[in-house]
Every structure is written in structure tokens, then in C-alpha cells.
Design a protein around this motif. Structure first.
Motif, PDB file in Angstrom:
ATOM      1  N   SER A 198       8.741  -0.389  -7.010  1.00 50.66           N
ATOM      2  CA  SER A 198       8.034   0.855  -7.296  1.00 50.66           C
ATOM      3  C   SER A 198       8.864   2.093  -7.003  1.00 50.66           C
ATOM      4  O   SER A 198       9.600   2.156  -6.014  1.00 50.66           O
ATOM      5  CB  SER A 198       6.741   0.915  -6.480  1.00 50.66           C
ATOM      6  OG  SER A 198       6.113   2.178  -6.638  1.00 50.66           O
TER       7      SER A 198
ATOM      8  N   LEU B 170      -4.984   8.818  -3.648  1.00 49.57           N
ATOM      9  CA  LEU B 170      -5.702   9.021  -4.914  1.00 49.57           C
ATOM     10  C   LEU B 170      -6.898   8.088  -5.051  1.00 49.57           C
ATOM     11  O   LEU B 170      -7.556   8.052  -6.093  1.00 49.57           O
ATOM     12  CB  LEU B 170      -4.745   8.805  -6.096  1.00 49.57           C
ATOM     13  CG  LEU B 170      -3.657   9.864  -6.278  1.00 49.57           C
ATOM     14  CD1 LEU B 170      -2.637   9.420  -7.312  1.00 49.57           C
ATOM     15  CD2 LEU B 170      -4.269  11.202  -6.668  1.00 49.57           C
ATOM     16  N   ARG B 171      -7.134   7.299  -3.990  1.00 53.96           N
ATOM     17  CA  ARG B 171      -8.266   6.363  -3.942  1.00 53.96           C
ATOM     18  C   ARG B 171      -8.163   5.285  -5.018  1.00 53.96           C
ATOM     19  O   ARG B 171      -9.172   4.840  -5.571  1.00 53.96           O
ATOM     20  CB  ARG B 171      -9.587   7.120  -4.027  1.00 53.96           C
ATOM     21  CG  ARG B 171      -9.788   8.101  -2.866  1.00 53.96           C
ATOM     22  CD  ARG B 171     -11.010   8.984  -3.051  1.00 53.96           C
ATOM     23  NE  ARG B 171     -11.244   9.827  -1.891  1.00 53.96           N
ATOM     24  CZ  ARG B 171     -10.657  11.009  -1.670  1.00 53.96           C
ATOM     25  NH1 ARG B 171      -9.760  11.469  -2.556  1.00 53.96           N
ATOM     26  NH2 ARG B 171     -10.929  11.714  -0.581  1.00 53.96           N
ATOM     27  N   GLN B 172      -6.932   4.881  -5.305  1.00 56.27           N
ATOM     28  CA  GLN B 172      -6.738   3.765  -6.223  1.00 56.27           C
ATOM     29  C   GLN B 172      -6.911   2.448  -5.468  1.00 56.27           C
ATOM     30  O   GLN B 172      -6.672   2.380  -4.261  1.00 56.27           O
ATOM     31  CB  GLN B 172      -5.341   3.853  -6.842  1.00 56.27           C
ATOM     32  CG  GLN B 172      -5.159   5.053  -7.745  1.00 56.27           C
ATOM     33  CD  GLN B 172      -3.798   5.104  -8.404  1.00 56.27           C
ATOM     34  OE1 GLN B 172      -2.945   4.262  -8.174  1.00 56.27           O
ATOM     35  NE2 GLN B 172      -3.578   6.120  -9.242  1.00 56.27           N
ATOM     36  N   PRO B 173      -7.351   1.379  -6.142  1.00 53.51           N
ATOM     37  CA  PRO B 173      -7.642   0.123  -5.454  1.00 53.51           C
ATOM     38  C   PRO B 173      -6.445  -0.402  -4.669  1.00 53.51           C
ATOM     39  O   PRO B 173      -5.332  -0.504  -5.201  1.00 53.51           O
ATOM     40  CB  PRO B 173      -8.001  -0.828  -6.606  1.00 53.51           C
ATOM     41  CG  PRO B 173      -8.514   0.071  -7.684  1.00 53.51           C
ATOM     42  CD  PRO B 173      -7.682   1.320  -7.579  1.00 53.51           C
ATOM     43  N   THR B 174      -6.667  -0.714  -3.404  1.00 51.18           N
ATOM     44  CA  THR B 174      -5.621  -1.172  -2.491  1.00 51.18           C
ATOM     45  C   THR B 174      -6.210  -2.226  -1.561  1.00 51.18           C
ATOM     46  O   THR B 174      -7.360  -2.114  -1.140  1.00 51.18           O
ATOM     47  CB  THR B 174      -5.081   0.003  -1.650  1.00 51.18           C
ATOM     48  OG1 THR B 174      -4.563   1.017  -2.521  1.00 51.18           O
ATOM     49  CG2 THR B 174      -3.992  -0.449  -0.686  1.00 51.18           C
TER      50      THR B 174
ATOM     51  N   ASN C 128     -12.635   1.303  -2.348  1.00 48.53           N
ATOM     52  CA  ASN C 128     -11.263   1.478  -2.822  1.00 48.53           C
ATOM     53  C   ASN C 128     -10.233   0.785  -1.947  1.00 48.53           C
ATOM     54  O   ASN C 128      -9.100   0.576  -2.378  1.00 48.53           O
ATOM     55  CB  ASN C 128     -10.914   2.978  -2.867  1.00 48.53           C
ATOM     56  CG  ASN C 128     -11.853   3.774  -3.732  1.00 48.53           C
ATOM     57  OD1 ASN C 128     -12.150   3.387  -4.861  1.00 48.53           O
ATOM     58  ND2 ASN C 128     -12.339   4.883  -3.201  1.00 48.53           N
TER      59      ASN C 128
ATOM     60  N   GLU D 266       0.810   7.273  -1.740  1.00 47.95           N
ATOM     61  CA  GLU D 266       0.439   8.116  -2.883  1.00 47.95           C
ATOM     62  C   GLU D 266      -0.776   7.558  -3.622  1.00 47.95           C
ATOM     63  O   GLU D 266      -1.649   8.307  -4.071  1.00 47.95           O
ATOM     64  CB  GLU D 266       1.630   8.231  -3.846  1.00 47.95           C
ATOM     65  CG  GLU D 266       2.840   8.933  -3.260  1.00 47.95           C
ATOM     66  CD  GLU D 266       3.746   8.007  -2.437  1.00 47.95           C
ATOM     67  OE1 GLU D 266       4.826   8.472  -2.027  1.00 47.95           O
ATOM     68  OE2 GLU D 266       3.376   6.840  -2.206  1.00 47.95           O
ATOM     69  N   GLU D 267      -0.847   6.235  -3.754  1.00 49.50           N
ATOM     70  CA  GLU D 267      -1.959   5.616  -4.470  1.00 49.50           C
ATOM     71  C   GLU D 267      -3.216   5.562  -3.613  1.00 49.50           C
ATOM     72  O   GLU D 267      -4.336   5.739  -4.110  1.00 49.50           O
ATOM     73  CB  GLU D 267      -1.552   4.226  -4.942  1.00 49.50           C
ATOM     74  CG  GLU D 267      -0.420   4.251  -5.963  1.00 49.50           C
ATOM     75  CD  GLU D 267      -0.013   2.859  -6.444  1.00 49.50           C
ATOM     76  OE1 GLU D 267      -0.700   1.881  -6.096  1.00 49.50           O
ATOM     77  OE2 GLU D 267       1.000   2.773  -7.152  1.00 49.50           O
TER      78      GLU D 267
ATOM     79  N   SER E 118       0.826  -1.215   0.000  1.00 46.68           N
ATOM     80  CA  SER E 118       0.000   0.000   0.000  1.00 46.68           C
ATOM     81  C   SER E 118       0.851   1.252   0.000  1.00 46.68           C
ATOM     82  O   SER E 118       1.269   1.717   1.065  1.00 46.68           O
ATOM     83  CB  SER E 118      -0.906  -0.005   1.240  1.00 46.68           C
ATOM     84  OG  SER E 118      -0.157  -0.342   2.407  1.00 46.68           O
TER      85      SER E 118
END
Length: 340
Positions: A252, A146-150, A173, A142-143, A139
Motif C-alpha cells: 500500500s 475515514l471509517r472504512q472497514p477494518t 467499522n 488513513e482508512e 490497519s
């Protein structure tokens, strides 16, 4: 809606605060810097750690620790491992015995060799053991911001406490699993930072995907060897807080441990790397603690040992790699027996 105190306004604390605020909780994000709390309240930003993100209205900044925690229904601790004891001692007079205390920090304390949950228990008292929850998994802050899937895991010796944390965070999310293996979840989350330093060094030296893949795989074997010696469930290391977190941290650009290792591989000295990062690189401290544990328990951890020599005795990065490649012959399946 619950009142949640989030202790630590760095990138990860802020990202998790956004998740909690999205779930309509009253979120109190504490910073030890008054000007940071003011920025959060007046501008709804935390530009140093999460740039270009507007914070929700139900997320408030606090610089007074007592006001942040005293009537909160749950506390989320997201501070560097070296600050855990001091912060816990400071907030102990203001918390209730039945408050759920969740931590999302990843590391092991040198000298004592204690995990974060053990440090919290030391400072808040034995009675909090059943209310401590670990949050870990692949996790990047930053992601998440941005409410990216985690997807993450929460773990506690008390499954009801883990389920409380699961309910606080779970949304469309941010998916949350439970796991009763506290030791495995904390060991996996801490030691992956060591391997991420190594992956960054490999990339900094200009080595390719073959080298990094081998490093990640052999690193997982080291993590499992130590974890099972400490009575962790070996299957935990095949899950989100093991191989999942290892992959994301080793591959990453968001990973500060990878970035620090990359600079080391390019020839920077450790202190210059830490100065330029401007944020805590947990893998450095964890490498020292893990090396000490491996020596004490006589556990074979050649990657950890090599990185320890590089970080604390200025061994050349290429020499570390050469020594790893020229180790004596062994059988892979025997070496992976920790998973059986």
C-alpha cells in the motif's frame, strides 16, 4: 461511556481516538506539543497527521500528561518504540494499578531485544502484566480515520483484559478479534515492517509482482521461524497480525515503511529518506533488533540480514537482491516447517 487517555497524537493515535470517540467514550488525546493539543481543541483537526478529517466533539487534546491519564479508566499508548520507556516513566506516578494499558505500537528494542509489552512492564512494574493489551493487525490510519472497514486483533495474557479492549473499540467499522498469543501478535506486527521495507526496495528497483510476491512469502517464513523460536503460536502468523498485516504493509501507498524502502530502491541514502519522511519508520530500528536476535539465536533470516547490511553498512540494494537469488538450494516445505 469510559474515560480513555490516548498517549500519542500521530496518525495512528488520532485514528484510534476517532474509533473510541465514535463509541461515545470521553477521549483524551495527549501530545507532547501544546500547539497540537490547541489545534485539536480549537479547530477539531490534526492536519499534519490526518488532513481533511474533522475530529469528534468528545475528543479533547491534552498536553499535560498527568491530567490526561490520572483518572482515565484505560490508557492507549501509541508512541514510537524509542519513546515508550520515557513516556511510561513519565506517566507512572499518575496511573492506577488496575488501569487497562493498551498499546498499538509495533517494534522491537535493539540491544535488549524486548517487545513493547515487555518494555511497558519494565517501566510500570510487574503488577501491570495482566492489564497490558496489544492491538495489532492490517490497519492503515488513513482508512481507519475515514471509517472504512477494518479488522484487528487484541491480545493479552489475561483474556478478560483483551475483552475489555475489544469492547472499547468494536463497532460497525472496526471489528476486533481476541488472541491469547501475545508473543506472536507482537512479533508479527513488528517484523512485517522489515519485509515492507524490502517490498518497497523491490518496487523502487523496478522489479515486478513476481519479486514482491516471493519477498512477502519468504518474509512470512522468516517471521514464523523467529516467532516460533520465541514460543509464539505458528497459527498466529496465518492470521490478521501475520499474513494480514504483512500484505497491507507491503502493498500500500499508505505504508511509510514501503515508501521508505521505495526511496532506498531508487538510490536515496537512509538519512535522506528519514529526513524526507518526517515520521518514524519503525522498520529501520526493528531490522537492527531482529538481526541481533537472529545472530544470537542462530536463526536463518536472509532477508533481514540483507536489509541490515543495506541499512547499516550501505550495501547496494541490487546486490542484496542478487545475493538472495543466488543462495544455496533448499526445500520449500522443510523451510516452512515453522507452521507445522
Amino acid at each position: 461511556m469510559k474515560k480513555i487517555a490516548v498517549i500519542g497524537a500521530g496518525s495512528w493515535g488520532t485514528a484510534l481516538s476517532i474509533v473510541l470517540a465514535d463509541n461515545q467514550h470521553e477521549v483524551r488525546l495527549w501530545s507532547h506539543r501544546e500547539e497540537q493539543a490547541q489545534e485539536i481543541n480549537e479547530h477539531k483537526t490534526n492536519k499534519k497527521y490526518i488532513p481533511d478529517i474533522s475530529l469528534p466533539n468528545n475528543l479533547k487534546g491534552y498536553s499535560d500528561l498527568q491530567h490526561a491519564v490520572e483518572d482515565a479508566e484505560a490508557i492507549l499508548l501509541v508512541v514510537p518504540t524509542k519513546a515508550v520507556r520515557e513516556v511510561c516513566r513519565s506517566m507512572r506516578p499518575f496511573i492506577k494499578n488496575d488501569q487497562t494499558t493498551i498499546h498499538a505500537s509495533k517494534g522491537i528494542e535493539p540491544e535488549t531485544h524486548k517487545r513493547i509489552s515487555e518494555m511497558i512492564e519494565d517501566e510500570l512494574g510487574d503488577h501491570v502484566r495482566e492489564h497490558i493489551v496489544v492491538l495489532s493487525g492490517p490497519s492503515h490510519a488513513e482508512e481507519v480515520a475515514l471509517r472504512q472497514p477494518t479488522t484487528v486483533t487484541v491480545s493479552s495474557y489475561n483474556i478478560k483484559a483483551a475483552e475489555i479492549a475489544q469492547d472499547l473499540f468494536m463497532n460497525e467499522n472496526f471489528r476486533v478479534y481476541t488472541n491469547e498469543d501475545v508473543v506472536g501478535v507482537e512479533i508479527g506486527g513488528a517484523l512485517k515492517n522489515i519485509i515492507a521495507l524490502g517490498a518497497g526496495i523491490s518496487d523502487g528497483l523496478g522489479y515486478g509482482d513476481n519479486a514482491k510476491s516471493a519477498l512477502i512469502t519468504r518474509g512470512l517464513a522468516e517471521i514464523a521461524r523467529l516467532g516460533t523460536k520465541l514460543d509464539a503460536n505458528p497459527l498466529t502468523f496465518a492470521g490478521l497480525t501475520g499474513v494480514g498485516d504483512l500484505i497491507v504493509t507491503c502493498t500500500s501507498k499508505h505504508s511509510r515503511n514501503w515508501r521508505a524502502g521505495n526511496m532506498l530502491g531508487k538510490g536515496y541514502v537512509l538519512q535522506d529518506v528519514l529526513d524526507q519522511m518526517g515520521m518514524v519508520v519503525e522498520g529501520v530500528r526493528t531490522t537492527k533488533a531482529t538481526y541481533q536476535i537472529s545472530q544470537k539465536l542462530d536463526i536463518d533470516m536472509p532477508i533481514t540480514e540483507g536489509l541490515y547490511e543495506l541499512l547499516f553498512h550501505e550495501k547496494e540494494p541490487k546486490k542484496v537482491v542478487d545475493d538472495l537469488m543466488n543462495r544455496g538450494k533448499t526445500k520449500e516445505l522443510e523451510d516452512l516447517s515453522s507452521f507445522l
